[in-house]
Design a protein around this motif. Structure first.
Motif, PDB file in Angstrom:
ATOM      1  N   GLN A 172       0.841  -1.207   0.000  1.00  0.00           N
ATOM      2  CA  GLN A 172       0.000   0.000   0.000  1.00  0.00           C
ATOM      3  C   GLN A 172       0.875   1.256   0.000  1.00  0.00           C
ATOM      4  OE1 GLN A 172      -2.238  -1.119   3.533  1.00  0.00           O
ATOM      5  NE2 GLN A 172      -4.043  -1.634   2.299  1.00  0.00           N
ATOM      6  N   LYS A 173       2.002   1.161   0.724  1.00  0.00           N
ATOM      7  CA  LYS A 173       2.940   2.306   0.731  1.00  0.00           C
ATOM      8  C   LYS A 173       3.477   2.545  -0.680  1.00  0.00           C
ATOM      9  CE  LYS A 173       4.529   1.633   5.447  1.00  0.00           C
ATOM     10  NZ  LYS A 173       5.554   0.957   6.223  1.00  0.00           N
ATOM     11  N   ILE A 174       3.720   1.439  -1.401  1.00  0.00           N
ATOM     12  CA  ILE A 174       4.249   1.574  -2.775  1.00  0.00           C
ATOM     13  C   ILE A 174       3.202   2.242  -3.663  1.00  0.00           C
ATOM     14  CG2 ILE A 174       5.005   0.273  -4.838  1.00  0.00           C
ATOM     15  CD1 ILE A 174       6.282  -1.754  -2.835  1.00  0.00           C
ATOM     16  N   ILE A 175       1.937   1.782  -3.549  1.00  0.00           N
ATOM     17  CA  ILE A 175       0.867   2.393  -4.363  1.00  0.00           C
ATOM     18  C   ILE A 175       0.830   3.898  -4.088  1.00  0.00           C
ATOM     19  CG2 ILE A 175      -1.656   2.549  -4.711  1.00  0.00           C
ATOM     20  CD1 ILE A 175      -1.891  -0.423  -4.130  1.00  0.00           C
ATOM     21  N   LEU A 176       0.830   4.238  -2.797  1.00  0.00           N
ATOM     22  CA  LEU A 176       0.707   5.665  -2.448  1.00  0.00           C
ATOM     23  C   LEU A 176       1.875   6.490  -2.955  1.00  0.00           C
ATOM     24  CD1 LEU A 176      -0.621   6.255   1.140  1.00  0.00           C
ATOM     25  CD2 LEU A 176      -1.555   7.013  -1.022  1.00  0.00           C
ATOM     26  N   SER A 177       3.076   5.923  -2.878  1.00  0.00           N
ATOM     27  CA  SER A 177       4.220   6.716  -3.339  1.00  0.00           C
ATOM     28  C   SER A 177       4.175   6.875  -4.868  1.00  0.00           C
ATOM     29  CB  SER A 177       5.544   6.163  -2.827  1.00  0.00           C
ATOM     30  OG  SER A 177       6.022   5.180  -3.679  1.00  0.00           O
ATOM     31  N   GLU A 178       3.622   5.877  -5.559  1.00  0.00           N
ATOM     32  CA  GLU A 178       3.473   6.029  -7.024  1.00  0.00           C
ATOM     33  C   GLU A 178       2.430   7.101  -7.363  1.00  0.00           C
ATOM     34  OE1 GLU A 178       2.672   2.127  -8.544  1.00  0.00           O
ATOM     35  OE2 GLU A 178       4.769   1.508  -8.349  1.00  0.00           O
ATOM     36  N   ILE A 179       1.335   7.111  -6.591  1.00  0.00           N
ATOM     37  CA  ILE A 179       0.279   8.122  -6.822  1.00  0.00           C
ATOM     38  C   ILE A 179       0.844   9.514  -6.535  1.00  0.00           C
ATOM     39  CG2 ILE A 179      -2.012   8.962  -6.060  1.00  0.00           C
ATOM     40  CD1 ILE A 179      -2.126   6.223  -7.507  1.00  0.00           C
ATOM     41  N   SER A 180       1.586   9.608  -5.444  1.00  0.00           N
ATOM     42  CA  SER A 180       2.146  10.901  -5.057  1.00  0.00           C
ATOM     43  C   SER A 180       3.105  11.414  -6.148  1.00  0.00           C
ATOM     44  CB  SER A 180       2.875  10.714  -3.727  1.00  0.00           C
ATOM     45  OG  SER A 180       3.590  11.841  -3.422  1.00  0.00           O
ATOM     46  N   LYS A 181       3.906  10.495  -6.684  1.00  0.00           N
ATOM     47  CA  LYS A 181       4.869  10.875  -7.737  1.00  0.00           C
ATOM     48  C   LYS A 181       4.126  11.309  -9.008  1.00  0.00           C
ATOM     49  CE  LYS A 181       8.907   8.899 -10.110  1.00  0.00           C
ATOM     50  NZ  LYS A 181       9.068  10.095 -10.866  1.00  0.00           N
ATOM     51  N   MET A 182       3.086  10.544  -9.368  1.00  0.00           N
ATOM     52  CA  MET A 182       2.305  10.892 -10.561  1.00  0.00           C
ATOM     53  C   MET A 182       1.678  12.281 -10.379  1.00  0.00           C
ATOM     54  SD  MET A 182      -1.125  11.031 -11.693  1.00  0.00           S
ATOM     55  CE  MET A 182      -2.062  10.153 -10.471  1.00  0.00           C
ATOM     56  N   ALA A 183       1.138  12.525  -9.171  1.00  0.00           N
ATOM     57  CA  ALA A 183       0.472  13.821  -8.926  1.00  0.00           C
ATOM     58  C   ALA A 183       1.486  14.961  -9.046  1.00  0.00           C
ATOM     59  CB  ALA A 183      -0.188  13.809  -7.548  1.00  0.00           C
ATOM     60  N   LYS A 184       2.674  14.748  -8.464  1.00  0.00           N
ATOM     61  CA  LYS A 184       3.704  15.812  -8.483  1.00  0.00           C
ATOM     62  C   LYS A 184       4.268  16.022  -9.885  1.00  0.00           C
ATOM     63  CE  LYS A 184       5.633  15.387  -3.940  1.00  0.00           C
ATOM     64  NZ  LYS A 184       6.305  14.261  -3.370  1.00  0.00           N
ATOM     65  N   ASP A 185       4.580  14.888 -10.557  1.00  0.00           N
ATOM     66  CA  ASP A 185       5.288  14.994 -11.840  1.00  0.00           C
ATOM     67  C   ASP A 185       4.363  15.317 -13.007  1.00  0.00           C
ATOM     68  OD1 ASP A 185       7.420  14.274 -10.378  1.00  0.00           O
ATOM     69  OD2 ASP A 185       7.667  12.262 -11.231  1.00  0.00           O
ATOM     70  N   LYS A 186       3.122  14.791 -12.939  1.00  0.00           N
ATOM     71  CA  LYS A 186       2.266  14.916 -14.134  1.00  0.00           C
ATOM     72  C   LYS A 186       1.066  15.844 -13.944  1.00  0.00           C
ATOM     73  CE  LYS A 186       3.755  10.614 -16.140  1.00  0.00           C
ATOM     74  NZ  LYS A 186       3.465   9.218 -16.384  1.00  0.00           N
ATOM     75  N   ILE A 187       0.440  15.804 -12.773  1.00  0.00           N
ATOM     76  CA  ILE A 187      -0.787  16.618 -12.619  1.00  0.00           C
ATOM     77  C   ILE A 187      -0.449  18.046 -12.183  1.00  0.00           C
ATOM     78  CG2 ILE A 187      -2.977  16.851 -11.360  1.00  0.00           C
ATOM     79  CD1 ILE A 187      -3.370  13.900 -11.621  1.00  0.00           C
ATOM     80  N   LEU A 188       0.478  18.173 -11.218  1.00  0.00           N
ATOM     81  CA  LEU A 188       0.838  19.522 -10.728  1.00  0.00           C
ATOM     82  C   LEU A 188       1.254  20.478 -11.854  1.00  0.00           C
ATOM     83  CD1 LEU A 188       1.157  21.404  -8.287  1.00  0.00           C
ATOM     84  CD2 LEU A 188       3.457  20.485  -7.949  1.00  0.00           C
ATOM     85  N   PRO A 189       2.089  20.023 -12.800  1.00  0.00           N
ATOM     86  CA  PRO A 189       2.489  20.973 -13.856  1.00  0.00           C
ATOM     87  C   PRO A 189       1.311  21.470 -14.709  1.00  0.00           C
ATOM     88  CG  PRO A 189       3.931  19.047 -13.848  1.00  0.00           C
ATOM     89  CD  PRO A 189       2.805  18.738 -12.916  1.00  0.00           C
TER      90      PRO A 189
END
Ligand code: FAD
Length: 380
Positions: free
Chosen positions: A8-25
């Protein structure tokens, strides 16, 4: 604090990375353009965020669905609240099918939802019925084996971009029922798209239903079960709105801390002025307390126990906190906080909705009050 398993920690860190790298911009531009962004929704579907509550064979999670739903929403909301709202509404709109759908309905709709490409709108609110769900007027009239559905639904998130919807309507006097509806059915028209203060990258749509011919096969659950299904849906969605609020609050306070460490007034960094330090301390404390409530509400849902009171507590505590924290974040950034160069301005506008939708906060307090009395044996 949420005591997650390693996967679950892995899923969350992937979601967090996607949000930072792809959605935030994309988030600032999406807000400025004020249009729903298909690219962001596509990413959410690819990451499995639009399928969380489906059975595992359709891409849903096997366990801790509500907890993971909340924690993922929180991560996405830190980048873009409008995108996080799509996760919530997909779950809210799909819930009547998941909860009450027949095996035939599930066989029809689950593969479509599993694709992560089709969006679901939740058509409940009407111009004269928001908080008072039971006051809705949209009605379905029986015509042989079929129904004719007519009425006006407003504020439907993703109503203009969804291909499927779940609609609450009257099927008799004071009898509410849910139907599942394809948005391209004859008689479904899009009315006004709302021009809003915040959540500008989310589509908020009026949907007009004019003698829409639907069959018995579209009825979800039994006739008259609609109100109960809608209330159960809230028990799942309100912890999600708490998470949305926390994501908004957290990204604002982090921006405020960073700014307050760099900006100097009267010969020292802003953070060294006690008035500013106290605002930040209060924000962090409310976030921590709110997260505790949100996790408890979600974990109780996941254990299939009644979480109505906790869900309302989490929803209003976290959304009120988000409004206060984003207001303070704008204050800490001073004039710059009021300008669009810093995202706290967007978060401040977005925070307001969290106090209004999925049951306004006055309604949440009513729910908490009533549930507390019921628990103590005082039946109203
Ligand atoms: C951006 C956006 C997205 C939305 N998405 C959806 C969606 O996807 N699907 C959907 O069905 N709906 C959606 N809604 C509707 C939303 O859930 C309603 O706006 C909300 O429930 C409040 O209803 P209302 O606006 O009619 O306010 P009202 O019910 O008219 O209430 C107005 C104010 O009075 C207060 N109030 C009402 N009754 C009482 C009372 N008894 N005691 C004290 N105070 C009271 C309320 O708290 C509120 O502050 C959305 C709304 C917005 C703005």
């Amino acid at each position: 604090m949420a005591q997650l398993k390693d996967y679950q920690k892995i899923i969350l860190s992937e979601i967090s990375k996607m949000a930072k790298d792809k959605i935030l911009p994309m988030a600032g531009t999406m807000d400025k353009e004020g249009k729903f962004n298909l690219d962001s929704a596509k990413l959410l579907g690819e990451m499995g965020l639009l399928q969380i509550f489906l059975p595992p064979e359709y891409g849903g999670l096997e366990e801790d669905q509500c907890l993971m739903f909340c924690l993922c929403i929180e991560e996405v909301a830190k980048a873009c609240a409008s995108s996080a709202l799509t996760i919530i509404i997909q779950a809210v709109g799909s819930f009547p099918i998941i909860e009450a759908g027949s095996s035939e309905q599930k066989d029809t709709y689950f593969p479509r939802l599993a694709s992560g490409k089709e969006l679901v709108a939740y058509l409940v609110t009407e111009p004269h019925a928001g908080s008072d769900v039971a006051a809705i007027k949209t009605k379905s009239v029986r015509k042989g084996d079929n129904y004719l559905l007519s009425g006006r639904k407003c504020f439907a998130t993703n109503g203009g971009v969804a291909s499927i919807s779940t609609v609450l309507c009257l099927t008799g006097e004071k009898e509410l029922s849910f139907f599942v509806l394809d948005m391209n059915a004859n008689g479904v028209f899009l009315g006004k798209e709302e021009d809003k203060l915040g959540f500008r990258a989310s589509n908020t749509q009026e949907v007009i239903l004019e003698d829409v011919l639907i069959s018995e096969k579209n009825l979800l659950g039994k006739k008259g079960e609609g109100f109960v299904i809608a209330m159960k849906d809230f028990d799942m969605s309100r912890p999600g709105v708490a998470a949305l609020s926390l994501g908004i609050a957290e990204s604002s306070v982090e921006a405020a801390i960073e700014y307050a460490c760099q900006r100097h007034t009267f010969g020292k960094p802003l953070i060294r002025h006690q008035a500013i330090e106290f605002m930040i301390a209060d924000a962090l404390t409310h976030i921590e307390a709110g997260r505790g409530l949100m996790i408890e509400a979600a974990r109780t849902w996941d254990k299939k126990l009644k979480n109505t009171k906790l869900a309302s507590m989490a929803k209003y505590f976290c959304s009120d906190a988000a409004m206060r924290i984003t207001t303070d974040a704008v204050q800490i950034l001073g004039g710059y906080g009021y300008c669009k160069d810093f995202h706290v301005e967007r978060m401040f506008r977005d925070a307001k909705l969290t106090q209004i939708f999925e049951g306004a906060n006055q309604i949440q307090r009513m729910v908490v009050g009533r549930e507390a009395l019921k628990e103590r044996g005082f039946l109203l």
